[in-house]
Design a protein around this motif. Sequence first.
Motif, PDB file in Angstrom:
ATOM      1  N   UNK A 211      13.085 -30.134 -30.134  1.00  0.00           N
ATOM      2  CA  UNK A 211      14.153 -30.684 -30.449  1.00  0.00           C
ATOM      3  C   UNK A 211      14.811 -31.662 -29.320  1.00  0.00           C
ATOM      4  N   UNK A 212      14.785 -31.184 -28.079  1.00  0.00           N
ATOM      5  CA  UNK A 212      15.317 -31.975 -26.996  1.00  0.00           C
ATOM      6  C   UNK A 212      14.355 -33.141 -27.033  1.00  0.00           C
ATOM      7  N   UNK A 213      12.927 -32.917 -26.939  1.00  0.00           N
ATOM      8  CA  UNK A 213      11.862 -34.035 -26.644  1.00  0.00           C
ATOM      9  C   UNK A 213      12.040 -34.927 -27.776  1.00  0.00           C
ATOM     10  N   UNK A 214      12.410 -34.720 -28.840  1.00  0.00           N
ATOM     11  CA  UNK A 214      12.385 -35.700 -30.019  1.00  0.00           C
ATOM     12  C   UNK A 214      13.633 -36.440 -29.987  1.00  0.00           C
ATOM     13  N   UNK A 215      14.723 -35.675 -29.772  1.00  0.00           N
ATOM     14  CA  UNK A 215      16.069 -36.347 -29.511  1.00  0.00           C
ATOM     15  C   UNK A 215      15.830 -37.573 -28.410  1.00  0.00           C
ATOM     16  N   UNK A 216      15.373 -37.088 -27.270  1.00  0.00           N
ATOM     17  CA  UNK A 216      15.284 -38.256 -26.198  1.00  0.00           C
ATOM     18  C   UNK A 216      14.768 -39.379 -26.562  1.00  0.00           C
ATOM     19  N   UNK A 217      13.454 -39.218 -27.393  1.00  0.00           N
ATOM     20  CA  UNK A 217      12.828 -40.444 -28.019  1.00  0.00           C
ATOM     21  C   UNK A 217      13.406 -41.086 -28.966  1.00  0.00           C
ATOM     22  N   UNK A 218      14.021 -40.419 -29.830  1.00  0.00           N
ATOM     23  CA  UNK A 218      14.855 -41.076 -30.913  1.00  0.00           C
ATOM     24  C   UNK A 218      15.999 -41.982 -30.397  1.00  0.00           C
ATOM     25  N   UNK A 219      16.783 -41.195 -29.576  1.00  0.00           N
ATOM     26  CA  UNK A 219      17.816 -42.066 -28.890  1.00  0.00           C
ATOM     27  C   UNK A 219      17.493 -43.261 -28.125  1.00  0.00           C
TER      28      UNK A 219
END
Length: 297
Positions: A211-219
Amino acid sequence: MWSGILPAVTTKFTTEDTLDHAEMERCFGLLIEAGCDGLIVCGSLGEGPMLSHDEKLAVLKTARSVAGKKPVLLTINEATTRDATSLARRAADAGVDGLMVVPSLVYHTNERETVDTLKAVAQAGGLPIMVYSNRLAYRVDVTVPIMEELAKDDLFVAVKESCGDIRRTTEIINAFGNRFAVLTGVDNMAFEALAAGAVGWVAGLVTAFPRETVAIYRLMKAGRWEEARAIHRWFRPLLDLDVSTYLVQNIKLAEVIEIGSNDRVRLPRQPLAGELRAHVEKIIRDAIASRPKLPLV
């Protein structure tokens, strides 16, 4: 298919050193549920060089059963071109969506040998290919001049850029525009690579912290850089675990602590022990204790 968060998944083993398909299904499912954009099996983190071709195709089958409509790529990381082309043919027959190809695993090919090997694999599989450029780990650098040759073949569509020099991302984009999808392959350089224009992240620590990895990319893609930077700064000690001789053991230990998996590896690798294990475990537990609240994205 050639953008977003593509986890380089770990391969799970039983206590008898056979493939643990049930645990792989569970772990792969966590990644898909967290919003990852596909799966890459049997890479460096997946201990691909330690697996037989039959085992690689079995891991592929399990990943495809979990991924649904999202793409699954198989890594071709064979010592010989003969074996690489054989696996490419079998993967195509098994319905893989594409290949991630290491030009040469053991022998350090020159430019002509690198191009010819990659073209042979493309011809054998007839599948879209992401070239894995990693001069640090595999001593073969897929440079811009080499990519000029590959650009003549439509099957070469992407590059996993892991040369260790963030400037390479810009050099590729300047040379080819959007001809190749550029994905970063070094966890602790991903923020910088995405800022430079990379369209995807072949990630390692994502297997424990999706979830942290996906959040960085999407942000990052939403232009919310300050929010992405805050998560990245928290994440950085963990991401550094990917850049290590012991990346497989490090990340599998993170999976033990964060998602309740196991850290069994295939010999000659062994799980971390002693002071090294204690050091890595502290990094992981300290990060978990201070993890940030993720914004909606």
